[in-house]
Design a protein around this motif. Structure first.
Motif, PDB file in Angstrom:
ATOM      1  N   ALA A  94       0.825  -1.202   0.000  1.00  0.00           N
ATOM      2  CA  ALA A  94       0.000   0.000   0.000  1.00  0.00           C
ATOM      3  C   ALA A  94       0.865   1.259   0.000  1.00  0.00           C
ATOM      4  O   ALA A  94       0.554   2.235  -0.702  1.00  0.00           O
ATOM      5  CB  ALA A  94      -0.929  -0.005   1.210  1.00  0.00           C
ATOM      6  N   ALA A  95       1.945   1.251   0.749  1.00  0.00           N
ATOM      7  CA  ALA A  95       2.840   2.404   0.783  1.00  0.00           C
ATOM      8  C   ALA A  95       3.521   2.608  -0.567  1.00  0.00           C
ATOM      9  O   ALA A  95       3.667   3.742  -1.035  1.00  0.00           O
ATOM     10  CB  ALA A  95       3.885   2.221   1.873  1.00  0.00           C
ATOM     11  N   ALA A  96       3.910   1.513  -1.203  1.00  0.00           N
ATOM     12  CA  ALA A  96       4.551   1.609  -2.517  1.00  0.00           C
ATOM     13  C   ALA A  96       3.570   2.134  -3.559  1.00  0.00           C
ATOM     14  O   ALA A  96       3.933   2.943  -4.416  1.00  0.00           O
ATOM     15  CB  ALA A  96       5.099   0.249  -2.935  1.00  0.00           C
ATOM     16  N   MET A  97       2.335   1.690  -3.508  1.00  0.00           N
ATOM     17  CA  MET A  97       1.323   2.156  -4.457  1.00  0.00           C
ATOM     18  C   MET A  97       1.024   3.639  -4.255  1.00  0.00           C
ATOM     19  O   MET A  97       0.851   4.382  -5.218  1.00  0.00           O
ATOM     20  CB  MET A  97       0.043   1.331  -4.327  1.00  0.00           C
ATOM     21  N   ALA A  98       0.955   4.077  -3.009  1.00  0.00           N
ATOM     22  CA  ALA A  98       0.705   5.490  -2.719  1.00  0.00           C
ATOM     23  C   ALA A  98       1.833   6.349  -3.293  1.00  0.00           C
ATOM     24  O   ALA A  98       1.582   7.414  -3.865  1.00  0.00           O
ATOM     25  CB  ALA A  98       0.565   5.702  -1.216  1.00  0.00           C
ATOM     26  N   GLU A  99       3.058   5.893  -3.159  1.00  0.00           N
ATOM     27  CA  GLU A  99       4.195   6.646  -3.689  1.00  0.00           C
ATOM     28  C   GLU A  99       4.167   6.664  -5.216  1.00  0.00           C
ATOM     29  O   GLU A  99       4.469   7.683  -5.834  1.00  0.00           O
ATOM     30  CB  GLU A  99       5.510   6.043  -3.183  1.00  0.00           C
ATOM     31  N   GLN A 100       3.769   5.575  -5.838  1.00  0.00           N
ATOM     32  CA  GLN A 100       3.667   5.529  -7.296  1.00  0.00           C
ATOM     33  C   GLN A 100       2.593   6.487  -7.804  1.00  0.00           C
ATOM     34  O   GLN A 100       2.773   7.145  -8.835  1.00  0.00           O
ATOM     35  CB  GLN A 100       3.374   4.120  -7.782  1.00  0.00           C
ATOM     36  N   LYS A 101       1.485   6.573  -7.084  1.00  0.00           N
ATOM     37  CA  LYS A 101       0.416   7.491  -7.477  1.00  0.00           C
ATOM     38  C   LYS A 101       0.907   8.933  -7.387  1.00  0.00           C
ATOM     39  O   LYS A 101       0.619   9.746  -8.270  1.00  0.00           O
ATOM     40  CB  LYS A 101      -0.825   7.285  -6.612  1.00  0.00           C
ATOM     41  N   LYS A 102       1.645   9.257  -6.329  1.00  0.00           N
ATOM     42  CA  LYS A 102       2.197  10.600  -6.194  1.00  0.00           C
ATOM     43  C   LYS A 102       3.159  10.906  -7.333  1.00  0.00           C
ATOM     44  O   LYS A 102       3.108  11.979  -7.927  1.00  0.00           O
ATOM     45  CB  LYS A 102       2.927  10.745  -4.855  1.00  0.00           C
ATOM     46  N   GLN A 103       4.028   9.959  -7.663  1.00  0.00           N
ATOM     47  CA  GLN A 103       5.003  10.173  -8.726  1.00  0.00           C
ATOM     48  C   GLN A 103       4.334  10.350 -10.083  1.00  0.00           C
ATOM     49  O   GLN A 103       4.773  11.150 -10.906  1.00  0.00           O
ATOM     50  CB  GLN A 103       6.006   9.013  -8.783  1.00  0.00           C
ATOM     51  N   PHE A 104       3.246   9.630 -10.321  1.00  0.00           N
ATOM     52  CA  PHE A 104       2.506   9.753 -11.570  1.00  0.00           C
ATOM     53  C   PHE A 104       1.947  11.174 -11.726  1.00  0.00           C
ATOM     54  O   PHE A 104       2.069  11.789 -12.783  1.00  0.00           O
ATOM     55  CB  PHE A 104       1.377   8.727 -11.609  1.00  0.00           C
ATOM     56  N   GLN A 140       0.265  25.987  -5.569  1.00  0.00           N
ATOM     57  CA  GLN A 140      -0.185  27.373  -5.535  1.00  0.00           C
ATOM     58  C   GLN A 140       0.350  28.098  -4.304  1.00  0.00           C
ATOM     59  O   GLN A 140       0.506  29.315  -4.321  1.00  0.00           O
ATOM     60  CB  GLN A 140      -1.721  27.425  -5.517  1.00  0.00           C
ATOM     61  N   GLN A 141       0.635  27.357  -3.242  1.00  0.00           N
ATOM     62  CA  GLN A 141       1.142  27.955  -2.010  1.00  0.00           C
ATOM     63  C   GLN A 141       2.662  28.101  -2.029  1.00  0.00           C
ATOM     64  O   GLN A 141       3.251  28.574  -1.061  1.00  0.00           O
ATOM     65  CB  GLN A 141       0.746  27.110  -0.795  1.00  0.00           C
ATOM     66  N   GLY A 142       3.321  27.690  -3.119  1.00  0.00           N
ATOM     67  CA  GLY A 142       4.766  27.831  -3.232  1.00  0.00           C
ATOM     68  C   GLY A 142       5.551  26.636  -2.717  1.00  0.00           C
ATOM     69  O   GLY A 142       6.775  26.691  -2.653  1.00  0.00           O
ATOM     70  N   LYS A 143       4.874  25.560  -2.380  1.00  0.00           N
ATOM     71  CA  LYS A 143       5.530  24.363  -1.868  1.00  0.00           C
ATOM     72  C   LYS A 143       5.989  23.494  -3.041  1.00  0.00           C
ATOM     73  O   LYS A 143       5.308  23.397  -4.058  1.00  0.00           O
ATOM     74  CB  LYS A 143       4.542  23.570  -1.005  1.00  0.00           C
ATOM     75  N   SER A 144       7.139  22.875  -2.908  1.00  0.00           N
ATOM     76  CA  SER A 144       7.627  21.962  -3.935  1.00  0.00           C
ATOM     77  C   SER A 144       6.657  20.792  -4.090  1.00  0.00           C
ATOM     78  O   SER A 144       6.046  20.339  -3.120  1.00  0.00           O
ATOM     79  CB  SER A 144       8.999  21.420  -3.537  1.00  0.00           C
ATOM     80  N   LEU A 145       6.509  20.294  -5.325  1.00  0.00           N
ATOM     81  CA  LEU A 145       5.610  19.162  -5.554  1.00  0.00           C
ATOM     82  C   LEU A 145       6.052  17.930  -4.769  1.00  0.00           C
ATOM     83  O   LEU A 145       5.233  17.121  -4.355  1.00  0.00           O
ATOM     84  CB  LEU A 145       5.561  18.826  -7.047  1.00  0.00           C
ATOM     85  N   TYR A 146       7.348  17.798  -4.562  1.00  0.00           N
ATOM     86  CA  TYR A 146       7.873  16.632  -3.855  1.00  0.00           C
ATOM     87  C   TYR A 146       7.582  16.683  -2.353  1.00  0.00           C
ATOM     88  O   TYR A 146       7.634  15.664  -1.680  1.00  0.00           O
ATOM     89  CB  TYR A 146       9.365  16.486  -4.113  1.00  0.00           C
ATOM     90  N   GLU A 147       7.255  17.867  -1.850  1.00  0.00           N
ATOM     91  CA  GLU A 147       6.902  18.005  -0.433  1.00  0.00           C
ATOM     92  C   GLU A 147       5.402  17.923  -0.207  1.00  0.00           C
ATOM     93  O   GLU A 147       4.954  17.770   0.919  1.00  0.00           O
ATOM     94  CB  GLU A 147       7.416  19.346   0.093  1.00  0.00           C
ATOM     95  N   ALA A 148       4.620  18.039  -1.279  1.00  0.00           N
ATOM     96  CA  ALA A 148       3.160  18.045  -1.156  1.00  0.00           C
ATOM     97  C   ALA A 148       2.634  16.637  -0.941  1.00  0.00           C
ATOM     98  O   ALA A 148       3.248  15.654  -1.368  1.00  0.00           O
ATOM     99  CB  ALA A 148       2.552  18.649  -2.417  1.00  0.00           C
ATOM    100  N   ASP A 149       1.473  16.551  -0.281  1.00  0.00           N
ATOM    101  CA  ASP A 149       0.856  15.241  -0.109  1.00  0.00           C
ATOM    102  C   ASP A 149      -0.036  14.936  -1.318  1.00  0.00           C
ATOM    103  O   ASP A 149      -0.185  15.749  -2.227  1.00  0.00           O
ATOM    104  CB  ASP A 149       0.082  15.145   1.206  1.00  0.00           C
ATOM    105  N   TYR A 150      -0.595  13.753  -1.336  1.00  0.00           N
ATOM    106  CA  TYR A 150      -1.369  13.273  -2.486  1.00  0.00           C
ATOM    107  C   TYR A 150      -2.573  14.160  -2.777  1.00  0.00           C
ATOM    108  O   TYR A 150      -2.847  14.476  -3.933  1.00  0.00           O
ATOM    109  CB  TYR A 150      -1.802  11.824  -2.233  1.00  0.00           C
ATOM    110  N   GLU A 151      -3.279  14.602  -1.752  1.00  0.00           N
ATOM    111  CA  GLU A 151      -4.465  15.445  -1.951  1.00  0.00           C
ATOM    112  C   GLU A 151      -4.094  16.786  -2.571  1.00  0.00           C
ATOM    113  O   GLU A 151      -4.802  17.295  -3.441  1.00  0.00           O
ATOM    114  CB  GLU A 151      -5.214  15.642  -0.630  1.00  0.00           C
ATOM    115  N   GLU A 152      -2.993  17.382  -2.131  1.00  0.00           N
ATOM    116  CA  GLU A 152      -2.543  18.645  -2.714  1.00  0.00           C
ATOM    117  C   GLU A 152      -2.158  18.465  -4.176  1.00  0.00           C
ATOM    118  O   GLU A 152      -2.446  19.320  -5.020  1.00  0.00           O
ATOM    119  CB  GLU A 152      -1.346  19.196  -1.938  1.00  0.00           C
ATOM    120  N   LEU A 153      -1.523  17.347  -4.479  1.00  0.00           N
ATOM    121  CA  LEU A 153      -1.128  17.077  -5.857  1.00  0.00           C
ATOM    122  C   LEU A 153      -2.337  16.894  -6.759  1.00  0.00           C
ATOM    123  O   LEU A 153      -2.355  17.398  -7.889  1.00  0.00           O
ATOM    124  CB  LEU A 153      -0.232  15.840  -5.918  1.00  0.00           C
ATOM    125  N   LYS A 154      -3.341  16.185  -6.272  1.00  0.00           N
ATOM    126  CA  LYS A 154      -4.570  16.014  -7.059  1.00  0.00           C
ATOM    127  C   LYS A 154      -5.212  17.363  -7.335  1.00  0.00           C
ATOM    128  O   LYS A 154      -5.670  17.627  -8.451  1.00  0.00           O
ATOM    129  CB  LYS A 154      -5.573  15.116  -6.329  1.00  0.00           C
TER     130      LYS A 154
END
Length: 65
Positions: A6-16, A30-44
């Motif tokens: 589950a952790a690996a799948m979550a990371e793959q979804k973020k990377q996608f 939009q808040q100036g945070k790096s995409l790599y620091e954002a969580d999945y919901e922020e990325l969506k």
């Protein structure tokens, strides 16, 4: 084993999503945070915003009324 999967799948979804945002030349939220620091919901959220910006509202098929 299931927790690791589950952790690996979550990371793959973020990377996608990060890859799709990078293809659209978006490298931070939009808040100036790096995409790599954002969580999945922020990325969506960022991906949805970028897709809305590409809709051609002058086309007849995309008009609301």
């Amino acid at each position: 084993m299931g927790l690791l999967f589950a952790a690996a799948m979550a990371e793959q979804k973020k990377q996608f999503i990060i890859e799709r945002l990078n293809k659209r030349n978006i490298f931070e939220t939009q808040q100036g945070k790096s995409l790599y620091e954002a969580d999945y919901e922020e990325l969506k959220y960022e991906l949805v915003l970028s897709e809305f910006k590409e809709i051609d509202i002058s086309a007849d098929a995309n008009k609301f009324f």
